[in-house]
Design a protein around this motif. Structure first.
Motif, mmCIF file in Angstrom:
data_model
loop_
_atom_site.group_PDB
_atom_site.id
_atom_site.type_symbol
_atom_site.label_atom_id
_atom_site.label_comp_id
_atom_site.label_asym_id
_atom_site.label_seq_id
_atom_site.Cartn_x
_atom_site.Cartn_y
_atom_site.Cartn_z
ATOM 1 N N VAL A 58 0.730 -1.217 -0.034
ATOM 2 C CA VAL A 58 0.073 0.008 0.132
ATOM 3 C C VAL A 58 0.991 1.310 -0.234
ATOM 4 O O VAL A 58 2.172 1.144 0.226
ATOM 5 N N TYR A 59 0.205 2.349 -0.411
ATOM 6 C CA TYR A 59 0.962 3.850 -0.245
ATOM 7 C C TYR A 59 -0.035 4.610 0.491
ATOM 8 O O TYR A 59 -1.115 4.755 -0.015
ATOM 9 N N PRO A 60 0.555 5.364 1.586
ATOM 10 C CA PRO A 60 1.823 5.208 1.992
ATOM 11 C C PRO A 60 1.936 3.782 2.621
ATOM 12 O O PRO A 60 1.036 3.246 2.741
ATOM 13 N N ALA A 61 3.259 3.318 2.792
ATOM 14 C CA ALA A 61 3.587 1.986 3.096
ATOM 15 C C ALA A 61 3.255 1.526 4.399
ATOM 16 O O ALA A 61 3.496 2.538 5.495
ATOM 17 N N ASN A 62 3.040 0.391 4.621
ATOM 18 C CA ASN A 62 2.881 -0.579 5.701
ATOM 19 C C ASN A 62 4.447 -0.846 6.138
ATOM 20 O O ASN A 62 5.305 -0.935 5.085
ATOM 21 N N PHE A 63 4.610 -0.965 7.431
ATOM 22 C CA PHE A 63 5.854 -1.600 7.752
ATOM 23 C C PHE A 63 5.732 -2.582 8.696
ATOM 24 O O PHE A 63 4.553 -2.538 9.535
ATOM 25 N N ILE A 64 6.427 -3.516 8.756
ATOM 26 C CA ILE A 64 6.294 -4.851 9.810
ATOM 27 C C ILE A 64 7.425 -4.571 10.773
ATOM 28 O O ILE A 64 8.574 -4.444 10.479
ATOM 29 N N TYR A 65 6.923 -4.589 11.776
ATOM 30 C CA TYR A 65 7.631 -4.471 12.968
ATOM 31 C C TYR A 65 7.388 -5.314 14.262
ATOM 32 O O TYR A 65 6.158 -5.705 14.761
ATOM 33 N N LYS A 66 8.231 -6.304 14.447
ATOM 34 C CA LYS A 66 8.139 -7.510 15.534
ATOM 35 C C LYS A 66 7.081 -8.234 15.044
ATOM 36 O O LYS A 66 6.161 -8.511 16.055
ATOM 37 N N GLY A 67 6.842 -8.400 13.707
ATOM 38 C CA GLY A 67 5.902 -9.381 13.445
ATOM 39 C C GLY A 67 4.481 -8.801 13.153
ATOM 40 O O GLY A 67 3.672 -9.550 12.735
ATOM 41 N N ASN A 68 4.090 -7.431 13.553
ATOM 42 C CA ASN A 68 2.934 -6.772 13.533
ATOM 43 C C ASN A 68 3.134 -5.710 12.242
ATOM 44 O O ASN A 68 4.187 -5.341 12.046
ATOM 45 N N VAL A 69 1.907 -5.190 11.713
ATOM 46 C CA VAL A 69 1.905 -4.463 10.599
ATOM 47 C C VAL A 69 1.362 -3.049 11.027
ATOM 48 O O VAL A 69 0.250 -3.079 11.828
#
Length: 859
Positions: free
Chosen positions: A239-250
């Motif tokens: 998606v835009y703006p981007a999702n980011f994955i942090y410690k297994g969560n979005v």
């Protein structure tokens, strides 16, 4: 008068309900004729019965059809799986193919004046219907039983023979405009047809035909049925703006507001892209064709030279490039997120970007398919034999061009990493342009060169009549040259980013013979055989036996039995490997079994995702073998009524195809060797090469009826019905495996539906210079891909085309009409095999009601 008698005779013996329109005004007096299905020329009085439909293109254009694809798709016996709209979801080069019985385009042989046209170079298994110029076609002959013994080993499902005009006198200018009631899809065409010389009087004729047509694209927002059923399940995590994955969560900094309607909230912390809204339903198409033919008669001989040139440009728009796991950011990187959407600070753990190149716009692909064909033909009488021989060179060159919206993988990874591009918001002017990729990505060429000769005559007499025989030979060379351009390696989301160039060729030689034997009064046999030698797949011998029995003038029985053999096409063998996304979403069986993350997996990467699949050719394929049976009856109880029923059975062994990813994900233990993983254990791609899958068996009946009402003061009325009922369609997904049936509906999400019933019903009227027709094209409903859904049945699809025609002074012809008179929308389908949503673009038309005006003037 003689021509009318011929047309009536053909109808009586059951050549097809369209026959009276097909030959009623052929120019010139013919003593001997040749019809698709036999190499033997015969006198008019000895014309034999064949399961052939003969369609006059002039009648089909009155429905508003402007391309060969539209005409072929209206045939009851045809169920194509690749149409012009297919180019939206696949790298097809804009091709459209015929598929008699729904067996597959690879089993339907397409001919132009009885000889082959080169296969389309990108898809590679059949002739692109867009290479045939409708304006120059006089009639179409459709042979609905196997013809491997007569035309070639690959004519297992049947033959469609496009017959060009034999001669043209004078100059005719024509054109058509079509305006849709809804936005998008308008089209216009112009054509020019001119010739000089009279074959019968001057001994020569030269003519040429030029045509041009352009059709607007239709986008998803322009048809409510394509977006009104979209839900959160259709959102993509790229998606835009981007999702980011942090410690297994979005997470997404814009959540939960996101940027509707294209970006919407997946949950309180992340966004999803409604990528379907970017999609075309049908492509923008531009077609240009040119045909020139010169003919010369010298005594009993006729020589001709013909050139065909066709260009088909198909431009498609799909969603901006998904950039899954495109980059990993760590503290110190310019756009490393220091807080989560709820304000919680991050602890320095790495984040993985799931972005989409929305600032670059939709991916726009321009496919240009150029077909050229030069054919020399000689025919006539030589020593009492009817002969025909010639040579043909045909080529197709298709270029896939990345016109706009594509991202360079190497550059964009670096741009995210060094902060040139902000994945979460606006970037500096020109930042996104610096990673834009455009240019030619794939250039493929397919050539076919052939020479043939055949001769036929009545050989000797039996008590029941003359025995006729034919003998012939053919030599053919085919070559595929598929060149992947250097920039394609960086074209993310192109479908060929990891492909390599490839090429291959083959030689085929054949000898064939045919005899027609009058056994008893009213009973005739046709015996044919063909021996083919492939330099790469060995020899093949294919016999055919057919009969015609006419115990009375009002009834005729016919039937045939034949063998077929199909060597793997050059495309099957040499198709370059290509990696692309699956249309369906799946769970990684290791890292997300049953939809629950495990073994180091996380929901954003491993659950309900479109994974990559690698497709490609296979040099270890086995040939396919086939058997076909037909049995039919034709009746004409009165001169006004002709009806026929032809039962057919076809079995193909060792079918060549691609195992659907759905079957692989459904049984990961069985297909464990198909899963290729990255070093961290995540799924890289799934292997789905071309392979021998098993057997296919199909059966059904073709029905035809033509009734001509008694003449009245109000004019002449008639009704025609052509329909095909498929009673059996089963196939194996692997050798020796179980048989599965997609007849009347999807088999799970693996096998596409085969329609049980399809028909064309035409009502006609004519009086003096006026005529009109009302035609229904009908397809039966079927079980949807997900039968557990509330709407588990796809409803039947029917559209009516109405038109009226006026002929003034035998010079000006004007036709006005309405396509899809009742503006029926495509029935809802929950299929996920295409990028188009909410309906099946292969089986239904997205145009809706449209008005057309067609005119031609002969100078």
């Amino acid at each position: 008068m003689k021509r009318k008698q011929l047309a009536l005779a053909l109808a009586v013996i059951g050549i097809g309900a369209h026959a009276p329109f097909a030959l009623a005004d052929n120019a010139g007096e013919l003593d001997r004729v040749e019809v698709t299905g036999s190499n033997i020329k015969r006198s008019i009085k000895q014309e034999k019965a064949l399961p052939v439909s003969i369609i006059r293109t002039e009648e089909m254009t009155k429905q508003g059809f402007t391309t060969v694809e539209q005409v072929v798709n209206s045939l009851a016996s045809n169920q194509s799986s690749t149409v012009g709209a297919s180019s939206v979801q696949s790298v097809s080069g804009g091709a459209a193919y015929a598929s008699l019985r729904g067996l597959g385009s690879q089993y339907t042989l397409v001919l132009l004046d009885g000889r082959r046209v080169a296969s389309q170079a990108i898809s590679g298994i059949a002739t692109d219907l867009n290479a045939i110029p409708l304006a120059a076609i006089e009639r179409i002959e459709v042979l609905r039983d196997g013809a491997s013994a007569i035309y070639g080993t690959d004519a297992i499902g049947g033959v469609i023979n496009f017959i060009t005009k034999k001669r043209v006198d004078g100059l005719t200018i024509g054109g058509e405009a079509l305006s849709t009631q809804h936005r998008g899809g308008n089209s216009g065409s112009v054509n020019l047809l001119g010739g000089v010389g009279d074959l019968s009087q001057d001994g020569w004729n030269v003519y040429g035909a030029l045509s041009y047509q352009k059709t607007q694209r239709i986008t998803t927002p322009e048809r409510s049925f394509a977006y009104k059923n979209l839900t959160a399940d259709n959102l993509s995590p790229a998606v835009y703006p981007a999702n980011f994955i942090y410690k297994g969560n979005v997470y997404n900094p814009a959540a939960p507001k996101c940027q509707p309607p294209y970006a919407q909230a997946l949950d309180a912390n992340s966004c999803g892209e409604m990528s379907t809204l970017f999609m075309d339903l049908t492509p923008e198409v531009e077609q240009m064709t040119a045909l020139a033919k010169g003919s010369k008669r010298i005594g009993d001989h006729e020589l001709s030279l013909q050139y065909l040139g066709a260009r088909n440009i198909s431009t498609t728009h799909i969603s901006p490039t998904p950039l899954a796991k495109i980059a990993t950011l760590v503290p110190g990187d310019k756009y490393y997120p220091t807080t989560l959407p709820d304000g919680t600070k991050t602890d320095g753990s790495k984040v993985i970007l799931n972005a989409r190149s929305v600032p670059l716009g939709p991916r726009t692909t321009k496919s240009t398919s150029d077909t050229q064909r030069l054919a020399f033909n000689a025919e006539g009488l030589l020593g009492g034999w009817d002969y025909r021989g010639g040579a043909v060179y045909s080529e197709n060159k298709t270029t896939i061009n990345y016109k706009d919206g594509y991202a360079n993988e190497t550059l964009i990874r670096q741009a995210f990493k060094d902060g040139t591009i902000n994945p979460f918001g606006d970037s500096a002017p020109g930042a996104w342009d610096s990673v834009r990729l455009f240019g030619d990505g794939w250039i493929a060429k397919y050539t076919t060169a052939l020479a043939d000769f055949k001769a036929s005559k009545e050989l000797f007499s039996l008590p029941a009549g003359m025995v006729a025989g034919a003998f012939g030979a053919e030599m053919r060379h085919e070559k595929l040259d598929s060149q992947i351009q250097a920039l394609a390696s960086n074209a993310i989301g192109s479908g060929i980013a990891n492909s390599q160039s490839t090429s291959g060729q083959r030689n085929v030689s054949a000898l064939y013979a045919e005899a027609e034997i009058p056994v008893l009064k009213g009973l005739e046999l046709q015996i044919a055989s063909r021996f083919d030698h492939y330099n790469d797949f060995g020899n093949s011998f294919n016999p055919k036996v057919a009969f015609k029995y006419q115990p009375a003038a009002e009834v005729l029985f016919r039937g045939s039995a034949s063998k077929g053999f199909r060597a793997p096409s050059l495309y099957d063998v040499f198709q370059p490997d290509a990696t692309t996304y699956t249309a369906d979403k799946f769970n990684d069986p290791v890292r997300c079994p049953g939809g629950t993350p495990a073994n180091g997996g996380n929901k954003a990467q491993d659950c309900n995702q479109q994974f990559m699949v690698q497709q490609g050719g296979n040099r270890h394929l086995n040939p396919e073998k086939a058997s076909s049976l037909t049995f039919g009856i034709v009746i004409e109880p009165t001169k006004s009524l002709t009806a026929s029923a032809d039962f057919w059975w076809t079995m193909v062994q060792n079918t060549i195809g691609v195992l659907d990813p759905g079957a692989i994900f459904a049984d990961p233990a069985k297909y464990a060797d198909r899963f290729v993983r990255n070093a961290d254990g995540s799924l890289d791609y799934v292997k789905t090469p071309t392979e021998n899958l098993g057997n296919l068996s199909a059966a059904g009946v073709d029905l035809s009826l033509a009734y001509r009402f008694p003449k009245t003061a109000a004019g002449n009325f008639g009704v025609n019905l052509d329909g095909t009922y498929t009673s059996k369609y089963v196939q194996q997904l692997e050798r020796g495996g179980a048989y599965y049936s997609p007849l009347g509906g999807w088999y799970q999400n693996i096998l596409v539906p085969t329609l049980r019933w399809k028909h064309s019903l035409a009502f006609s009227w004519s009086k003096a210079n006026w005529s009109a027709q009302l035609v229904q094209n009908y397809s039966s409903g079927y079980t949807d891909m997900n039968p557990n859904d509330e709407a588990h049945n796809v409803k039947s699809y029917s559209n009516w085309n109405l038109s009226g025609t006026y002929l003034w002074n035998k010079k000006l012809t004007v036709t006005a009409g309405v396509k899809n008179l009742f503006d029926q929308e495509p029935p809802f389908s929950n299929q996920t095999k295409t990028f188009q949503f909410g309906y099946d673009p292969v089986l239904a038309d997205s145009i809706g009601r449209a008005y057309f005006l067609k005119a031609s003037y002969k100078l």
